[in-house]
Design an enzyme around this catalytic site. Sequence first.
Site, mmCIF file in Angstrom:
data_model
loop_
_atom_site.group_PDB
_atom_site.id
_atom_site.type_symbol
_atom_site.label_atom_id
_atom_site.label_comp_id
_atom_site.label_asym_id
_atom_site.label_seq_id
_atom_site.Cartn_x
_atom_site.Cartn_y
_atom_site.Cartn_z
ATOM 1 N N MET A 1 39.432 25.676 55.011
ATOM 2 C CA MET A 1 40.011 25.983 56.317
ATOM 3 C C MET A 1 40.756 24.547 56.688
ATOM 4 O O MET A 1 41.562 24.633 57.360
ATOM 5 C CB MET A 1 38.710 26.163 57.378
ATOM 6 N N GLU B 1 36.291 24.298 49.292
ATOM 7 C CA GLU B 1 35.657 25.449 49.526
ATOM 8 C C GLU B 1 35.672 25.760 50.915
ATOM 9 O O GLU B 1 34.799 24.887 51.639
ATOM 10 C CB GLU B 1 34.663 25.892 48.539
ATOM 11 N N CYS B 2 35.554 27.005 51.274
ATOM 12 C CA CYS B 2 35.426 27.405 52.940
ATOM 13 C C CYS B 2 35.670 26.659 53.761
ATOM 14 O O CYS B 2 37.012 26.478 54.148
ATOM 15 C CB CYS B 2 33.557 27.864 52.756
ATOM 16 N N GLY B 3 34.900 25.647 54.379
ATOM 17 C CA GLY B 3 35.252 24.957 55.743
ATOM 18 C C GLY B 3 36.057 23.744 55.159
ATOM 19 O O GLY B 3 37.007 23.688 55.931
ATOM 20 N N GLY C 1 39.742 27.517 48.875
ATOM 21 C CA GLY C 1 39.371 28.943 49.191
ATOM 22 C C GLY C 1 37.804 29.289 49.655
ATOM 23 O O GLY C 1 37.408 28.350 49.791
#
Length: 454
Positions: free
Chosen positions: A335, A330-332, A427
């Site tokens: 990425m 998730e998030c970082g 995501g």
Amino acid sequence: MAEVKVPRFMISAPGSGSGKTTIVCGLLKALMEKGLNVAAFKSGPDYIDPMFHSRVIGAKSRNLDLFMLGKETTRYLVAKNSKQADVAVFEGAMGFYDGMGKTTEASAYELACTCDVPVVLVVNGKGAALSIAATIKGFKDFRKDSHIVGAILNNVNPMSYLFYKDVIEQETGVKLLGYFPAMQDCNFESRHLGLVTAEEIGDLQQIVERLAVQAAKSVDLEALLEIARAAQPLSYNEVSLEPLGKARIAIAQDKAFCFYYQDALDLLTELGAELVPFSPIADKHLPEHISGLVLGGGYPELYAEQLAANKELLQEVKTAIDGGMPCFAECGGFMYLLERYCEGEKIYNWVGAVPGESAMTKKLTRFGYVHLTAQQDNVLCKAGEKINGHEFHYSDSTNNGTGFLAAKASGRGSWECATATPTLYAGYPHIHLWGNPEFARNFVQHCCEFAAQL
């Protein structure tokens, strides 16, 4: 319905920037130095303040987010994590009444009501005198069940505190429990997602020691403990969890990836997961004999070059995901799984398990609570199943995914997000697995099944 006696109090404030976190850290340390076993909680979704709490008390602080958890689960987690504590200290988020949109929903006030927590208001006294009384009285009377029973003044000198103490108490009916003077050398720095993390402050323990000394000197700790002990017993519904099997799950934990809800990690463990930490920055290889991956949020953009330079690990992560190893990112962490991270003209190649690239923007790309609904079966749930989440990021990507539909809790807008497959969730939205424990069960079950194939 079970019941437990939990001495507890909340430190809240009229707004952000009042000094809540520094004062809470000082109080936590001062209470520990009195020989007390202290539990710490933070209202809302913020990851960073609990890191400070955890460094002070030597045990994990917990997030209590009513939007993501709901009231019953919140009460259960408070009881579960406070049973061995002499006192539980809650830190409010933002202003005491600040909730979703124009409401008090999911605010520190609503948490105080949900868990019946006495509240001590931190008021910044710089540049004010009797007006401090107006602030305290206004907050106390804004709601009949405010739970506000005490106050601590911040940024005031001893003489001013003693001079105004009596009149403030007379005007408000609220007991002043002490003060903190201006302590410029004890402020915590900030960056785009809030405070810098606790790990980045090299002299954190020295700062906390100074804050604790000041707390012992200028705050009536015994009166604070009396308030905590006067709290009513906490009622809650017990939750029974059974392990699904055994699975070693590698979890990214370093300066780049450090945003986790401790109760969510504990839930995975109680369901049978053995969480094995590794560093995407420093470790050349994934832990051995793993059957799952967890990649949390954090600040990967600050360590883009180091992450890109660790080519052996990048390849191992991609190979594992391409080979069907269950992964929750998730998030970082999401990425990191993309092909590239771009910083101006600089391009850093990352894992590449998900097509696309990310880059920082100059403003918050997404911010706030969301209702998440799966649009297809995936490693966490079936199509149509739901969980609440939160987004807070300055970066954006060229491929945010279509596996879930995110709808703003305010009702204003929705968008597709997250790559969601039978083995992968990747995501931007952050979720708390206690918000829907079936998501955790499904993930651990997939990891156990993958382990059986090894």
